[in-house]
Design a protein around this motif. Structure first.
Motif, short mmCIF file in Angstrom:
data_model
loop_
_atom_site.label_atom_id
_atom_site.label_comp_id
_atom_site.label_asym_id
_atom_site.label_seq_id
_atom_site.Cartn_x
_atom_site.Cartn_y
_atom_site.Cartn_z
N ARG A 44 0.83 -1.22 0.00
CA ARG A 44 0.00 0.00 0.00
C ARG A 44 0.86 1.26 0.00
O ARG A 44 0.64 2.19 -0.79
CB ARG A 44 -0.91 -0.01 1.23
CG ARG A 44 -1.74 1.25 1.43
CD ARG A 44 -2.20 1.37 2.87
NE ARG A 44 -1.07 1.50 3.79
CZ ARG A 44 -1.16 1.36 5.11
NH1 ARG A 44 -2.32 1.06 5.67
NH2 ARG A 44 -0.09 1.50 5.88
N ASP A 45 1.86 1.31 0.88
CA ASP A 45 2.65 2.52 1.02
C ASP A 45 3.51 2.79 -0.23
O ASP A 45 3.70 3.94 -0.62
CB ASP A 45 3.53 2.45 2.26
CG ASP A 45 2.72 2.52 3.55
OD1 ASP A 45 1.50 2.82 3.47
OD2 ASP A 45 3.28 2.27 4.63
N GLY A 46 4.01 1.73 -0.85
CA GLY A 46 4.74 1.91 -2.10
C GLY A 46 3.84 2.44 -3.20
O GLY A 46 4.22 3.33 -3.97
N PHE A 47 2.62 1.92 -3.26
CA PHE A 47 1.65 2.36 -4.27
C PHE A 47 1.27 3.83 -4.04
O PHE A 47 1.26 4.64 -4.97
CB PHE A 47 0.41 1.47 -4.19
CG PHE A 47 -0.52 1.58 -5.36
CD1 PHE A 47 -0.43 0.72 -6.43
CD2 PHE A 47 -1.52 2.56 -5.39
CE1 PHE A 47 -1.29 0.81 -7.52
CE2 PHE A 47 -2.39 2.66 -6.47
CZ PHE A 47 -2.27 1.78 -7.54
N LEU A 48 0.97 4.17 -2.78
CA LEU A 48 0.56 5.54 -2.46
C LEU A 48 1.71 6.52 -2.67
O LEU A 48 1.48 7.68 -3.03
CB LEU A 48 0.06 5.62 -1.02
CG LEU A 48 -1.24 4.85 -0.73
CD1 LEU A 48 -1.61 4.99 0.75
CD2 LEU A 48 -2.38 5.33 -1.61
N LEU A 49 2.94 6.08 -2.43
CA LEU A 49 4.10 6.94 -2.67
C LEU A 49 4.16 7.36 -4.13
O LEU A 49 4.43 8.52 -4.45
CB LEU A 49 5.38 6.21 -2.27
CG LEU A 49 6.67 7.03 -2.33
CD1 LEU A 49 6.68 8.09 -1.23
CD2 LEU A 49 7.89 6.13 -2.18
N LYS A 280 15.20 6.28 -1.19
CA LYS A 280 15.38 7.52 -0.42
C LYS A 280 14.04 8.16 -0.07
O LYS A 280 13.79 8.53 1.08
CB LYS A 280 16.24 8.51 -1.20
CG LYS A 280 16.49 9.84 -0.46
CD LYS A 280 17.29 10.79 -1.30
CE LYS A 280 17.60 12.07 -0.51
NZ LYS A 280 16.39 12.74 0.01
N THR A 281 13.15 8.26 -1.07
CA THR A 281 11.86 8.91 -0.84
C THR A 281 11.00 8.09 0.11
O THR A 281 10.30 8.64 0.96
CB THR A 281 11.13 9.12 -2.17
OG1 THR A 281 11.98 9.81 -3.08
CG2 THR A 281 9.86 9.93 -1.98
N THR A 285 9.77 9.45 3.68
CA THR A 285 8.32 9.58 3.87
C THR A 285 7.82 8.74 5.04
O THR A 285 7.00 9.21 5.85
CB THR A 285 7.57 9.17 2.59
OG1 THR A 285 8.03 9.98 1.50
CG2 THR A 285 6.07 9.35 2.75
N TYR A 286 8.30 7.50 5.15
CA TYR A 286 7.73 6.57 6.12
C TYR A 286 8.66 6.23 7.29
O TYR A 286 8.24 5.57 8.25
CB TYR A 286 7.33 5.27 5.42
CG TYR A 286 6.29 5.46 4.34
CD1 TYR A 286 4.99 5.87 4.65
CD2 TYR A 286 6.60 5.25 2.99
CE1 TYR A 286 4.04 6.05 3.66
CE2 TYR A 286 5.65 5.42 2.00
CZ TYR A 286 4.37 5.83 2.33
OH TYR A 286 3.43 6.00 1.35
N GLY A 287 9.92 6.63 7.21
CA GLY A 287 10.84 6.40 8.32
C GLY A 287 11.27 4.97 8.49
O GLY A 287 11.67 4.57 9.59
N ARG A 288 11.21 4.18 7.42
CA ARG A 288 11.68 2.79 7.49
C ARG A 288 12.18 2.38 6.12
O ARG A 288 11.83 3.00 5.10
CB ARG A 288 10.56 1.85 7.94
CG ARG A 288 9.42 1.69 6.95
CD ARG A 288 8.32 0.79 7.49
NE ARG A 288 7.33 0.41 6.50
CZ ARG A 288 6.27 1.12 6.16
NH1 ARG A 288 6.06 2.29 6.76
NH2 ARG A 288 5.41 0.68 5.27
#
Length: 388
Positions: A44-49, A280-281, A285-288
């Motif tokens: 999800r987070d990769g997609f939303l990024l 890097k992004t 963005t997510y701190g991990r």
């Protein structure tokens, strides 16, 4: 004159409103809770990024509706039905696990909608039962685990015990490892999905005494297996694919991962500018650190964006969208990427080792290339019409 000017202004405003594009709705079904929840969270987070804060893919505004399947096939199917029937969605993605895909994919493609998988790649939809509206952005499970078989062969092992959960992806995993491993499988050990206590399996491994152990236990099960294996003091080498030892698992198990041989199609250190920027992004963005699940979610969004751009944001002509998807007109974080005849990836595979950095932390470091431009063994059985 004033009335005429006002009327002209109103016509311009009306035309502008007509030209404003309605967002393309994308249904996103994934696993967000429980021990395996981080897999879906990373997808999800990769997609939303990739979509950004004002969601758009390929310059086309999108609305992403997210549903948690809680690792239950019935939940996944119900979410797909809601998206298709209540929301009128024609593009669905997000699924992590093969048992969820088995429930969701037929619902989607039989309705005439499009399914793009960012992770699950069961063999059942790759061969004779492939579908023109079904795309896989990650890998076929058989091939992903086959990369571990290639690695075991490269390392010279001859006798292997294989351990995997007893569901479609686990069966595909063992079949894939066996396909590429030039040696003897001395024992096959199947566990329940989500298994967390491996003392029985470890005892069986000890009694058989193979040259190497291949295990496919994604998410929290992979963490439990590696910790218990190290605690048992077995000195039998482990060979795994990346779902069994990704960046999240490495952080959780620490020194228990030392010496494990890994393989995969993506790693954070792959030397492609788009990959360096993605890592890097994502961290900023997510701190991990991202896992391969995040990388696949990002690639999935980029591929969908390229296809949406090519068709002007319209999903009315599924044949045109399919043709645009098959061009794979985007820069993959994995480098070389294309679709095979069954709309599954053709890509490179790498050996990955565990190295200790100067600060004492461990990292996944890419080694030699195991295979270049590799598709999957089921593609020849897939007979799809040519894209228009």
């Amino acid at each position: 004159m004033k009335k005429r000017l006002l009327a002209s202004t109103m016509l311009c405003l009306t035309a502008g409103a007509a030209l404003a594009q309605e967002p393309v709705k994308i249904g996103f079904i994934t696993t967000l809770v429980g021990p395996a929840g981080y897999l879906g969270q990373d997808v999800r987070d990769g997609f939303l990024l990739a979509a950004g804060s004002d969601p758009a893919l390929g310059g086309i505004p999108v609305e992403i509706l997210i549903e948690d399947d809680a690792l239950k096939p019935a939940n996944g199917r119900q979410a797909a039905e809601r998206f298709l029937n209540d929301e009128g969605i024609r593009l669905i993605t997000g699924v992590v696990f093969s048992n969820i895909a088995s429930a969701v994919v037929p619902e989607v493609v039989d309705s005439g909608a499009i399914f793009v998988s960012p992770n699950a790649g069961p063999s059942e939809f790759a061969g004779a039962d492939c579908h023109e509206n079904y795309f896989v952005m990650s890998w076929l499970t058989d091939t992903m685990q086959g990369s571990a078989g290639m690695n075991a062969k490269r390392l010279g092992y001859k006798r292997a015990v294989v351990v995997a959960p007893n569901y479609q992806a686990g069966k595909d995993a063992i079949a894939g490892f066996t396909r590429y491993f030039d040696g003897e499988i001395v024992a096959e050990l199947f566990t329940p999905l989500g298994h967390a206590e491996f003392s029985n399996e470890i005892a069986q491994i000890r009694s058989v005494a193979p040259d190497v152990v291949f295990q496919f236990q994604p998410g929290a099960s992979g963490i439990a297996f590696l910790k218990q294996y190290a605690q048992a003091g077995l000195d039998i080498p482990l060979v795994v694919s990346e779902p069994s030892l990704d960046h999240a698992i490495l952080k959780a198990v620490g020194d228990a991962a030392v010496g494990v041989q890994v393989s995969g199609a993506w790693n954070a250190d792959l030397p492609f500018p788009v990959n360096a920027e993605f890592v890097k992004t994502f961290v900023d963005t997510y701190g991990r650190m991202p896992t391969m699940y995040a990388a696949q979610g990002y690639d999935t969004a980029q591929a969908i964006g390229a296809a949406l751009k090519a068709v002007g944001g319209s999903l009315d002509d599924t044949a045109a969208f399919r043709a645009a998807m098959l061009r794979a007109d985007f820069d993959s974080v994995r480098g070389n990427f294309s679709f095979g005849p069954n709309q599954h990836p053709v890509q490179d595979w790498y050996a990955i080792g565990i190295e200790k950095k100067a600060d004492g932390t461990l990292d996944l470091v890419t080694g030699e290339k195991l295979a270049e431009g590799l598709g999957d063994p089921f593609a020849a059985d897939c007979k799809l019409p040519p894209a228009e």
